[in-house]
Design an enzyme around this catalytic site. Structure first.
Site, PDB file in Angstrom:
ATOM      1  CG  ASP A 120      -2.047   1.017   1.318  1.00  0.00           C
ATOM      2  OD1 ASP A 120      -3.130   0.832   0.620  1.00  0.00           O
ATOM      3  OD2 ASP A 120      -1.847   1.924   1.732  1.00  0.00           O
ATOM      4  CD1 TRP A 121      -1.291   5.828   1.005  1.00  0.00           C
ATOM      5  CD2 TRP A 121       0.717   6.904   0.554  1.00  0.00           C
ATOM      6  NE1 TRP A 121      -1.372   6.931   0.363  1.00  0.00           N
ATOM      7  CE2 TRP A 121      -0.517   7.480   0.201  1.00  0.00           C
ATOM      8  CE3 TRP A 121       2.020   7.190   0.564  1.00  0.00           C
ATOM      9  CZ2 TRP A 121      -0.205   8.631  -0.442  1.00  0.00           C
ATOM     10  CZ3 TRP A 121       2.142   8.455  -0.069  1.00  0.00           C
ATOM     11  CH2 TRP A 121       1.061   9.139  -0.379  1.00  0.00           C
ATOM     12  CD1 TRP A 161      -8.961   4.266  -0.364  1.00  0.00           C
ATOM     13  CD2 TRP A 161     -10.554   3.416   1.183  1.00  0.00           C
ATOM     14  NE1 TRP A 161      -8.577   4.308   0.620  1.00  0.00           N
ATOM     15  CE2 TRP A 161      -9.193   3.825   1.771  1.00  0.00           C
ATOM     16  CE3 TRP A 161     -11.519   2.910   1.927  1.00  0.00           C
ATOM     17  CZ2 TRP A 161      -8.956   3.743   3.057  1.00  0.00           C
ATOM     18  CZ3 TRP A 161     -11.296   2.986   3.199  1.00  0.00           C
ATOM     19  CH2 TRP A 161     -10.090   3.085   3.828  1.00  0.00           C
TER      20      TRP A 161
END
Length: 301
Positions: A120-121, A161
């Protein structure tokens, strides 16, 4: 000085399978970053970077396996998450600020010979750090992540999202993690994911991260990421993709790394039966695959 709040320590008592010792570092005056440091300090470093809205609790299944198999495992909580300080001003959460904080963290610990695991990040930050501090990194595992450069439209699922993070009244992080895994999380585990966020004022980072993902081509961070992609196209150090196949947002992104990154050629890439937070679904298997990847590539980088 950045105005911050700090989650009370009692929120973190008796979390399941999370008995690791806490370490802290000031990454700028008055701003404290929390991290885990397990294993022998002389061993190669496994740097595990989480994304949003999780924290180092996500890696609890992987850390003991890696630490007992020859790694010094470093697992920071990004600023705004976990036990790290949480700025209250949304403007303090910028892509570059997070880059600067993690860069100082790596330099202060003088981490070398790093195997990066980023999800993810963790990938948006880790892949850039890897290029900017290339002499410190030896291998990479990318998991359900990408490096957006404003050239491709974002999936509808991601846009939904982002909208949800901005407009939902009840932003229950434990339930979000549960939705984004293929296994059903226990109430105890969901509460552990909620632990860093006693109230809405602690969730500024968790809510703002989607807003700082660079999706327009003229965004300065998109421009920087395109420069990083040019370097990734020349990256010959071992590069592995381990993705969860039940992730509507990231599905297929692994193929881009496999096609463009030279170091990805010939590696044992895998798509697992897992969701976006594959560390939760397949933590033990991920750790074993990382160990195998490292051992099969030692001396190749």
């Amino acid at each position: 000085m950045i105005k911050v709040i700090r989650t009370p320590e009692e929120r973190f008592k008796n979390l399941p399978d999370y008995s690791f010792a806490s370490h802290y570092m000031e990454v700028e005056p008055g701003l404290r970053l929390h991290y885990l440091d397990e294993g022998n300090k002389e061993d190669p470093v496994a740097l595990l970077l989480h994304g949003e809205p999780s924290w180092s609790f996500l890696y609890r299944k992987m850390i003991p396996i890696l630490a007992s198999n020859g790694f010094r495992v470093i697992t920071p909580d990004l600023i705004g998450f976990g036990k790290s300080d949480k700025p209250v001003d949304q403007a303090d959460f910028t892509y570059q600020n997070h880059m600067d904080w993690l860069s100082r963290f790596i330099q202060e610990l003088n981490l070398q010979n790093i195997l990066l695991f980023c999800q993810d990040w963790g990938g948006l930050l880790g892949l850039r750090l890897m290029i900017e501090m290339s002499d410190r990194f030896s291998m990479t595992v990318a998991a359900n992540t990408t490096l957006p450069a404003g050239l491709q439209p974002m999936p509808e699922s991601w846009l939904k999202w982002r909208d949800y993070t901005q407009h939902s009244q009840s932003f229950n992080i434990g339930k979000i993690l549960n939705i984004a895994t293929v296994t059903e999380l226990s109430e105890e585990v969901m509460q552990a994911y909620n632990a860093p966020f006693p109230s809405e004022e602690y969730k500024v980072g968790a809510r703002v991260f989607p807003l700082i993902v660079p999706i327009e081509s003229d965004d300065p961070e998109s421009i920087r990421n395109r420069e990083v992609w040019e370097e990734l196209k020349k990256w010959e150090k071992p590069f592995l993709t381990l993705f969860g196949g039940e992730d509507d947002i990231m599905r297929g992104a692994e193929k881009i790394f496999q096609k463009l990154v030279p170091g990805a050629k010939g590696q044992e890439h895998a798509v697992l039966h897992a969701g976006h937070f594959l560390q939760e679904d397949k933590g033990e298997e991920l750790a074993e695959r990382i160990i195998e990847f490292y051992r099969s590539n030692v001396g190749a980088q």
